[in-house]
Design a protein around this motif. Sequence first.
Motif, mmCIF file in Angstrom:
data_model
loop_
_atom_site.group_PDB
_atom_site.id
_atom_site.type_symbol
_atom_site.label_atom_id
_atom_site.label_comp_id
_atom_site.label_asym_id
_atom_site.label_seq_id
_atom_site.Cartn_x
_atom_site.Cartn_y
_atom_site.Cartn_z
ATOM 1 N N SER B 11 -102.030 -10.481 7.760
ATOM 2 C CA SER B 11 -100.863 -9.671 8.132
ATOM 3 C C SER B 11 -101.065 -8.235 7.626
ATOM 4 C CB SER B 11 -99.596 -10.283 7.526
ATOM 5 O OG SER B 11 -99.672 -10.231 6.111
ATOM 6 N N ALA B 12 -100.174 -7.351 7.991
ATOM 7 C CA ALA B 12 -100.326 -5.951 7.593
ATOM 8 C C ALA B 12 -100.250 -5.816 6.089
ATOM 9 C CB ALA B 12 -99.242 -5.109 8.264
ATOM 10 N N ALA B 13 -99.324 -6.511 5.492
ATOM 11 C CA ALA B 13 -99.185 -6.431 4.029
ATOM 12 C C ALA B 13 -100.413 -7.022 3.352
ATOM 13 C CB ALA B 13 -97.924 -7.178 3.608
ATOM 14 N N GLU B 14 -100.891 -8.150 3.885
ATOM 15 C CA GLU B 14 -102.064 -8.768 3.286
ATOM 16 C C GLU B 14 -103.296 -7.883 3.462
ATOM 17 O OE1 GLU B 14 -100.880 -13.501 3.788
ATOM 18 O OE2 GLU B 14 -102.191 -12.517 5.260
ATOM 19 N N ALA B 15 -103.418 -7.274 4.607
ATOM 20 C CA ALA B 15 -104.569 -6.407 4.833
ATOM 21 C C ALA B 15 -104.544 -5.221 3.890
ATOM 22 C CB ALA B 15 -104.579 -5.935 6.290
ATOM 23 N N ASP B 16 -103.377 -4.659 3.653
ATOM 24 C CA ASP B 16 -103.289 -3.527 2.729
ATOM 25 C C ASP B 16 -103.630 -3.940 1.308
ATOM 26 O OD1 ASP B 16 -102.380 -0.748 2.055
ATOM 27 O OD2 ASP B 16 -100.904 -1.916 0.881
ATOM 28 N N MET B 17 -103.143 -5.108 0.926
ATOM 29 C CA MET B 17 -103.453 -5.589 -0.425
ATOM 30 C C MET B 17 -104.933 -5.943 -0.548
ATOM 31 S SD MET B 17 -101.858 -5.875 -3.241
ATOM 32 C CE MET B 17 -100.166 -5.921 -2.703
ATOM 33 N N ALA B 18 -105.507 -6.488 0.508
ATOM 34 C CA ALA B 18 -106.926 -6.807 0.484
ATOM 35 C C ALA B 18 -107.753 -5.542 0.351
ATOM 36 C CB ALA B 18 -107.297 -7.564 1.747
ATOM 37 N N ARG B 19 -107.354 -4.493 1.026
ATOM 38 C CA ARG B 19 -108.078 -3.229 0.907
ATOM 39 C C ARG B 19 -108.022 -2.723 -0.525
ATOM 40 N NH1 ARG B 19 -106.307 1.585 0.692
ATOM 41 N NH2 ARG B 19 -104.179 0.981 1.250
ATOM 42 N N ARG B 20 -106.866 -2.869 -1.139
ATOM 43 C CA ARG B 20 -106.745 -2.404 -2.528
ATOM 44 C C ARG B 20 -107.588 -3.256 -3.471
ATOM 45 N NH1 ARG B 20 -100.476 -0.716 -3.907
ATOM 46 N NH2 ARG B 20 -100.135 0.697 -2.157
ATOM 47 N N LEU B 21 -107.569 -4.539 -3.214
ATOM 48 C CA LEU B 21 -108.367 -5.426 -4.081
ATOM 49 C C LEU B 21 -109.849 -5.069 -3.996
ATOM 50 C CD1 LEU B 21 -106.802 -8.985 -3.619
ATOM 51 C CD2 LEU B 21 -107.008 -7.696 -5.742
ATOM 52 N N ARG B 22 -110.320 -4.816 -2.807
ATOM 53 C CA ARG B 22 -111.754 -4.520 -2.649
ATOM 54 C C ARG B 22 -112.100 -3.158 -3.221
ATOM 55 N NH1 ARG B 22 -111.487 -7.025 3.352
ATOM 56 N NH2 ARG B 22 -111.705 -9.207 2.714
ATOM 57 N N ALA B 23 -111.096 -2.361 -3.431
ATOM 58 C CA ALA B 23 -111.362 -1.058 -4.047
ATOM 59 C C ALA B 23 -111.555 -1.184 -5.553
ATOM 60 C CB ALA B 23 -110.223 -0.101 -3.745
ATOM 61 N N LEU B 24 -111.144 -2.305 -6.074
ATOM 62 C CA LEU B 24 -111.332 -2.519 -7.512
ATOM 63 C C LEU B 24 -112.827 -2.596 -7.811
ATOM 64 C CD1 LEU B 24 -108.575 -5.168 -8.316
ATOM 65 C CD2 LEU B 24 -108.551 -2.746 -8.875
ATOM 66 N N PRO B 25 -113.170 -2.179 -9.016
ATOM 67 C CA PRO B 25 -114.600 -2.251 -9.341
ATOM 68 C C PRO B 25 -115.077 -3.703 -9.281
ATOM 69 C CG PRO B 25 -113.291 -1.798 -11.296
ATOM 70 C CD PRO B 25 -112.365 -1.667 -10.125
ATOM 71 N N ALA B 26 -116.058 -3.894 -8.446
ATOM 72 C CA ALA B 26 -116.594 -5.248 -8.243
ATOM 73 C C ALA B 26 -117.724 -5.492 -9.206
ATOM 74 C CB ALA B 26 -117.063 -5.413 -6.799
ATOM 75 N N GLY B 27 -117.543 -6.457 -9.980
ATOM 76 C CA GLY B 27 -118.637 -6.824 -10.874
ATOM 77 C C GLY B 27 -119.705 -7.593 -10.122
#
Lengths: 182, 300
Positions: B11-27
């Motif tokens: 959904s739009a909200a999930e997609a926005d949150m997913a984008r933010r999550l992937r912006a987190l530094p990925a170990g």
Amino acid sequence: MLLDATDEELMHAYVDGDAAAFETLYGRHRVGLFRFLLRQVRDHGTAEELFQDVWHKVINARSRYQPQARFSTWLYTVAHNRLNDHWRARRHRPDPPDDADARVQAVTDTATPERELSAFEQRRRLQLALEELPAEQREVLLLRLDQDMSLEQIAEVTGSGRETVKSRLRYAMDKLRARLQP
Amino acid sequence: MSERHPSPALSAAEADMARRLRALPAGAPSAGVDAAILAASRAPRPARPRPLWIAGFAAAASLVLVVGLVWRMQPTLGQLDTPSAPSPHQPALRDAAPPASPDANAAAAEARRERAAAEPPAPGRMRPTAPPQSTADATPRAQAELEPDARATPPQSTTPVAATAPETPKLPTQVIVTGTRVVGPPSATANVEPARVRPKANAAPPPVVFEEASPMAIEAPPPEPPAPPAPMWEPRDVLVAPAEPAGADAPSNPLLNPEIEAIRQLQRDGRHDLARARLRELIDRHPQWTVPDDLRRLLE
């Protein structure tokens, strides 16, 4: 050829003795699985330990791999079980308090309209919000948003019902939105 | 993460949150962890231990097979264990076996007699049987040797097995028929006293009769204990020859008889010198020859 193969085909090739197929499969899921673990345990060393254990379990159990199941589902099921063992052993996952939602609502927002939040600050707040989520909700959220899994797959990985997964996901999204609102 | 299995759209909200999550530094796992996992993936698959039930099942199957074979071979072994005469390799088994009842012994002897009568004697075939022997001629020692077997086995002296007694073409056989009894043939298997079949010294050469024992002669003798186990061939028994008489009436070499008679004739004619000369010449040619007493006077 290996790059075009599905995860299941790669796994079958590895079961038949193709080590290169495993390397391709490992490369596909390496970062995603490690991030999934790291965001749950919040410790790099522990995440690496669990990450290694999960892949060793995959290697040792390759002959029992069921072709009708998706490889990612199987892989994250193994990771989920390993995480549960970790929580059970370390007692690192206390039950969330009954007033967890109220506490989340009561968290004071340090971000003032006057302060222009940097991208770094936004990421930090998201990280804090994730850490404050109950483990079940955080796991479902990460599987859904970070691993692009369907509700059915998450239900299969976590061993929960689809409606339970849907409910946990909804609660987690609400808390994150509330935590991240400016 | 797998692009091969696209999940349902967020959904739009999930997609926005997913984008933010992937912006987190990925170990990411360290290189050491990667190397360890890839090395483990190339390791040979450990051999699964063979289940224990396979070994147990194999052992049980082998045991059943052995028991079954022994069970099926029992009648055959029973026939092999009842030879018509004792074998030199079976005394221990025979002694260990419990004595059979007299009725059973009689029935067994009858059965053996009929079986042997039905079988024609095979020429030259050696069977581990002993021909009937005279107990009257047996020495006490032989009797003592015979007694243990007599207790353990039924009397078999009248068994027709003797009809197939060893015919040894290459070995001298002496059979003395006295009445209806076959006395003292140097059996291939009998190991009784050799003196029993040796002719008496200073007696006339015993009649050497080469004949097969007739059924009547076999049926006549009363039951006697079987001969004790003995080696198949005993040269000192079978190669018994009449002792050479050393007296004047029994020249050792028949070929010398004409010359001896000629010397005697010269002696009777009074031609002693010529007789003496021919006698000395004969002694020189046959030093092992024993000079008769009547001729010995010529040398004195």
